[in-house]
Write a protein that holds these residues in place. Structure first.
Motif, PDB file in Angstrom:
ATOM      1  N   LYS A  96      42.917  35.134  33.587  1.00 43.20           N
ATOM      2  CA  LYS A  96      42.057  34.777  34.717  1.00 43.20           C
ATOM      3  C   LYS A  96      42.199  35.793  35.846  1.00 43.20           C
ATOM      4  CE  LYS A  96      42.263  29.817  33.723  1.00 43.20           C
ATOM      5  NZ  LYS A  96      42.740  28.492  34.217  1.00 43.20           N
TER       6      LYS A  96
ATOM      7  N   GLN B 242      39.332  38.521  37.418  1.00 46.52           N
ATOM      8  CA  GLN B 242      38.833  38.053  38.712  1.00 46.52           C
ATOM      9  C   GLN B 242      38.309  39.227  39.544  1.00 46.52           C
ATOM     10  OE1 GLN B 242      41.701  35.814  40.960  1.00 46.52           O
ATOM     11  NE2 GLN B 242      40.154  34.910  42.292  1.00 46.52           N
TER      12      GLN B 242
ATOM     13  N   THR C 210      36.781  35.662  30.634  1.00 49.76           N
ATOM     14  CA  THR C 210      35.780  36.695  30.921  1.00 49.76           C
ATOM     15  C   THR C 210      34.391  36.090  31.010  1.00 49.76           C
ATOM     16  OG1 THR C 210      37.114  38.375  29.769  1.00 49.76           O
ATOM     17  CG2 THR C 210      34.783  38.869  30.126  1.00 49.76           C
TER      18      THR C 210
ATOM     19  N   GLU D  24      33.928  34.275  34.231  1.00 54.73           N
ATOM     20  CA  GLU D  24      33.790  35.185  35.375  1.00 54.73           C
ATOM     21  C   GLU D  24      32.378  35.752  35.468  1.00 54.73           C
ATOM     22  OE1 GLU D  24      35.095  37.318  38.789  1.00 54.73           O
ATOM     23  OE2 GLU D  24      36.019  35.672  37.673  1.00 54.73           O
TER      24      GLU D  24
END
Length: 273
Positions: free
Chosen positions: A207, A211, A245, A248
């Motif tokens: 994560k 980010q 991913t 995001e």
């Protein structure tokens, strides 16, 4: 010029082509097959004309299809066939807040599928990437027929990674999906910085790794990225592991005004819970 690249360039179709052009393409394709007999996209063994994979590779790649038909529509984790396929979540993702709406996952990421996904990342295996994309497109049509996307995009790689590979296989897969479902393939995202390989990291590190790593493409000096606002965007990627991913990039698209984000992946990594 490699044989696989030459074949992939001769197989691009155009619905607007005149009958004469289509006939010429068919003739040229027949000549190619005479000079370069068709081979399996994965192992290069001989195959019949029109086939992407030999019988051995076909069986190995599709071995997990029965399992993947019974999966959560949100996280694509397989579950017992007695479970409800229509449920909005499952035990694996119930506590997770996803930025995308649903997932189409073709195969489980193991054995020969791993080999195909890794090989398709490189430009000299463009024909393999195209074949994977066409298989994924058939799944998208089957599962998203109630709400087909307006456009297709893909998870981009940072410049240094693209240079090391000579390109990005994910864009080839996405282009094949877009062609087959009759939607435009648009590069809506950009990678802002290098990221470490997700396979080397645990869930929390993944994560943090992604980010802020992606952003929406903006206007450039001589071009403008298509406006995605109020549309349904399909994000194509080769493999889904934890979903960090995908989450995001879906969040980035949401930030531009996209009201629905779906995900289509060639393979889903199956991890112990």
């Amino acid at each position: 010029m490699s044989e696989t690249f030459f074949r992939s360039t001769t197989q691009v179709t155009d619905s607007r082509a005149t009958p004469m052009i289509r006939a010429a393409r068919a003739a040229s394709g027949a000549l190619v097959n005479l000079v370069l007999p068709p081979v399996c996209r994965l192992c290069n063994d001989p195959v019949n004309d029109g086939e992407d994979f030999c019988r051995s590779c076909e069986l190995a790649l599709c071995h997990s299809r029965p399992t993947m038909r019974h999966r959560c529509p949100r996280c694509a984790m397989p579950r017992p066939s007695l479970g409800s396929p229509e449920a909005a979540d499952c035990g694996h993702c119930r506590e997770v807040s996803w930025s995308f709406d649903r997932i189409a996952a073709l195969w489980a990421y193991r054995d020969r599928v791993c080999e195909a996904v890794v090989a398709a990342k490189y430009p000299h295996h463009a024909a393999l990437g195209d074949a994977l994309g066409r298989r994924l497109a058939a799944l998208v049509v089957e599962e998203f027929s109630d709400q087909m996307p307006d456009a297709v995009t893909f998870v981009p790689s940072y410049l240094t990674r693209r240079m090391s590979r000579g390109g990005t296989g994910t864009s080839v897969i996405a282009s094949a999906v877009a062609r087959r479902i009759g939607r435009p393939c648009q590069a809506l995202l950009r990678a802002n910085r290098p990221i470490a390989k997700q396979a080397w990291l645990d869930n929390d590190e993944r994560k943090k790794n992604v980010q802020g790593a992606f952003s929406a493409k903006r206007r450039y000096a001589f071009s403008r990225s298509p406006e995605p606002r109020n549309r349904h965007i399909l994000v194509v990627d080769d493999v889904l592991t934890t979903g960090a991913t995908a989450n995001e990039v879906a969040g980035v698209l949401r930030g531009t005004g996209v009201n629905r984000v779906s995900l289509a992946v060639v393979a889903r990594a199956i991890r112990s819970r």
